[in-house]
Design a protein around this motif. Structure first.
Motif, PDB file in Angstrom:
ATOM      1  N   ASN A 130      56.854  42.683  48.375  1.00  0.00           N
ATOM      2  CA  ASN A 130      56.820  41.453  48.323  1.00  0.00           C
ATOM      3  C   ASN A 130      55.524  40.860  48.389  1.00  0.00           C
ATOM      4  N   ALA A 131      54.707  40.813  47.121  1.00  0.00           N
ATOM      5  CA  ALA A 131      53.114  40.512  47.214  1.00  0.00           C
ATOM      6  C   ALA A 131      52.884  39.952  45.778  1.00  0.00           C
ATOM      7  N   GLN A 132      51.894  39.535  45.595  1.00  0.00           N
ATOM      8  CA  GLN A 132      51.736  38.995  44.241  1.00  0.00           C
ATOM      9  C   GLN A 132      50.237  38.729  44.203  1.00  0.00           C
ATOM     10  N   ALA A 133      49.410  39.035  43.096  1.00  0.00           N
ATOM     11  CA  ALA A 133      48.175  38.901  42.746  1.00  0.00           C
ATOM     12  C   ALA A 133      48.099  37.675  41.759  1.00  0.00           C
ATOM     13  N   LEU A 134      47.434  36.565  41.969  1.00  0.00           N
ATOM     14  CA  LEU A 134      47.031  35.573  41.238  1.00  0.00           C
ATOM     15  C   LEU A 134      45.747  35.611  40.777  1.00  0.00           C
ATOM     16  N   LEU A 135      45.406  35.813  39.480  1.00  0.00           N
ATOM     17  CA  LEU A 135      44.118  35.918  39.051  1.00  0.00           C
ATOM     18  C   LEU A 135      43.720  34.620  38.161  1.00  0.00           C
ATOM     19  N   ILE A 136      42.496  33.971  38.172  1.00  0.00           N
ATOM     20  CA  ILE A 136      42.121  32.665  37.659  1.00  0.00           C
ATOM     21  C   ILE A 136      41.014  33.116  36.748  1.00  0.00           C
TER      22      ILE A 136
END
Length: 432
Positions: free
Chosen positions: A281-287
């Motif tokens: 239950n984890a995500q990486a948000l890359l901008i």
């Protein structure tokens, strides 16, 4: 069973968890004028609140996101290179510290974190952190995520027992009695303790302190996750260009895959936003800002912006190039926190007598250290790596392209609690 340093005497029953990225606060002697009645109203330790109809952490996680973005912007204004820190680690430790503070100092800490005490009473804030820590610490076969707190108090201090009981019940603090008279030996022993708890990934987190130091409060987060769609290491290019700025480029390993991911291009903000999922239950948000648009993207970072992106992200096949990198952030925050509203922590009027048992002790240092390692297998924050099975690659030649070959932002997000575990900026992937 964890082995404790022989020089530390454990103070009462408590929990101990595996640990990772850290924050510490050290207390030094500073006299201040006598004041009036400072009665301490510590919220009672909640019983059974984790089984309520809705989780208590929902009352605090939006505030933690706002705090994370405020602190990031301040760090970005003062730090030209890589940035990496843990908003959950830092905010939970400051909230914990408020339990041992008298009324005025306690209010300044909680309001400085961004809480409106009229809308969210103190008791709800602490129950929220207890619920958050409990939820994040739940075992998962696909995601390793643990939080931990340790409090080292000089032998001469006489903390109030109900304070120790509260911070143990609400924040899982392990309290030790230490001899700060021998400051060099104690510093080495605490650093060794931290290094062992973090598998050697966080070393020398505690800088030198003088003999008048009487307290060290440490908080750590341990994060290890596997990509839902791992990169094939045989497709990693060992020498690709990463453009640190308009004049400087590096040759670094660049991972590559063609896979389904949620992403978007925000024309108004001028950036590409990519969401990478982990097995748990984890995500990486890359901008990824457009060239020359980093300052514009940083200025646009608001909770509302993150919510907008979450609604607009759509799954599509993506031709992705992402650098392998290992970065860290180490900060002395006593000069930074006042700029984001935490103004009362370090002056001579601050009162932490609930923890120290003495009226003339104030916080003089708040340091924070976090590390992250991103590879083909997944993401690790201050831990050793694990193995992953590799999925079959898609044999597709045409797909939208996302090439992270210039500075970008990274947000590691826990999905269930919607809490920001780590936030940072990768300017130089090879800086370590």
């Amino acid at each position: 069973m964890t082995c404790f340093p022989s020089c530390f005497q454990r103070m009462g029953p408590a929990w101990l968890w595996l640990l990772g990225a850290g924050i510490l606060a050290s207390v030094h002697c500073q006299p201040f004028p006598a004041r009036g009645d400072k009665s301490l109203r510590v919220p009672e330790a909640p019983h059974g609140q984790l089984s309520e109809s809705f989780p208590a952490y929902q009352k605090i996680t939006p505030t933690l996101t706002s705090f994370a973005l405020r602190l990031y912007k301040q760090l970005a204004a003062e730090t030209p290179g890589n940035i990496f820190f843990s908003p959950v680690s830092l905010s939970s430790t400051l909230a914990l510290l408020s339990l041992g503070a008298q009324a005025d100092t306690r209010t300044q800490i909680l309001e400085g974190l961004g809480f409106n005490l009229t809308e969210t009473p103190e008791a709800d804030i602490h129950r929220g952190f207890q619920s958050l820590i409990h939820t994040l610490d739940l075992p998962s076969p696909k995601l390793e995520l643990k939080l931990g707190n340790s409090l080292f108090l000089d032998m001469q201090l006489k903390p109030q027992q109900h304070i120790l009981d509260n911070i143990r019940e609400l924040y899982g603090v392990f309290a030790f009695s230490a001899n700060f008279t021998n400051s060099d030996a104690t510093r080495k022993q605490i650093n060794g303790y931290v290094s062992r708890q973090t598998y050697g990934q966080v070393v020398d987190c505690l800088e030198e302190f003088t003999q008048d130091t009487l307290m060290v409060l440490l908080n750590y987060m341990f994060f290890k996750a596997k990509w839902k769609h791992p990169f094939n290491r045989y497709q990693t290019q060992k020498q690709e260009s990463f453009f640190v700025d308009g004049r400087t480029s590096l040759r670094i390993p660049m991972m590559h895959q063609k896979e389904m991911h949620r992403f978007l291009y925000d024309q108004e903000v001028a950036c590409t936003v990519l969401q990478l999922e982990y097995s748990g239950n984890a995500q990486a948000l890359l901008i990824l800002p457009d060239p020359g648009k980093m300052a514009q993207v940083e200025a646009a970072l608001q909770p509302e912006t993150l919510k907008k992106w979450d609604k607009l992200l759509l799954p599509s096949l993506l031709d992705l190039h992402l650098p392998k990198f290992s970065i860290s952030g180490t900060y002395n925050l006593e000069e930074i926190l006042p700029h984001i509203g935490l103004t009362g922590l370090f002056n001579s009027e601050a009162d932490y007598s609930g923890i120290t048992g003495q009226l003339n002790r104030t916080i003089s240092r708040v340091s924070h250290k976090a590390t992250v390692d991103v590879t083909e297998r997944g993401t690790e924050a201050a831990v050793a790596s694990g193995l992953l099975s590799q999925p079959r690659s898609l044999n597709v030649t045409s797909a939208p392209h996302a090439h992270f070959n210039r500075p970008f932002l990274l947000l590691l997000w826990e999905v269930t609690t919607e809490s920001p575990l780590f936030l940072g900026k990768v300017v130089n992937p090879a800086a370590g």
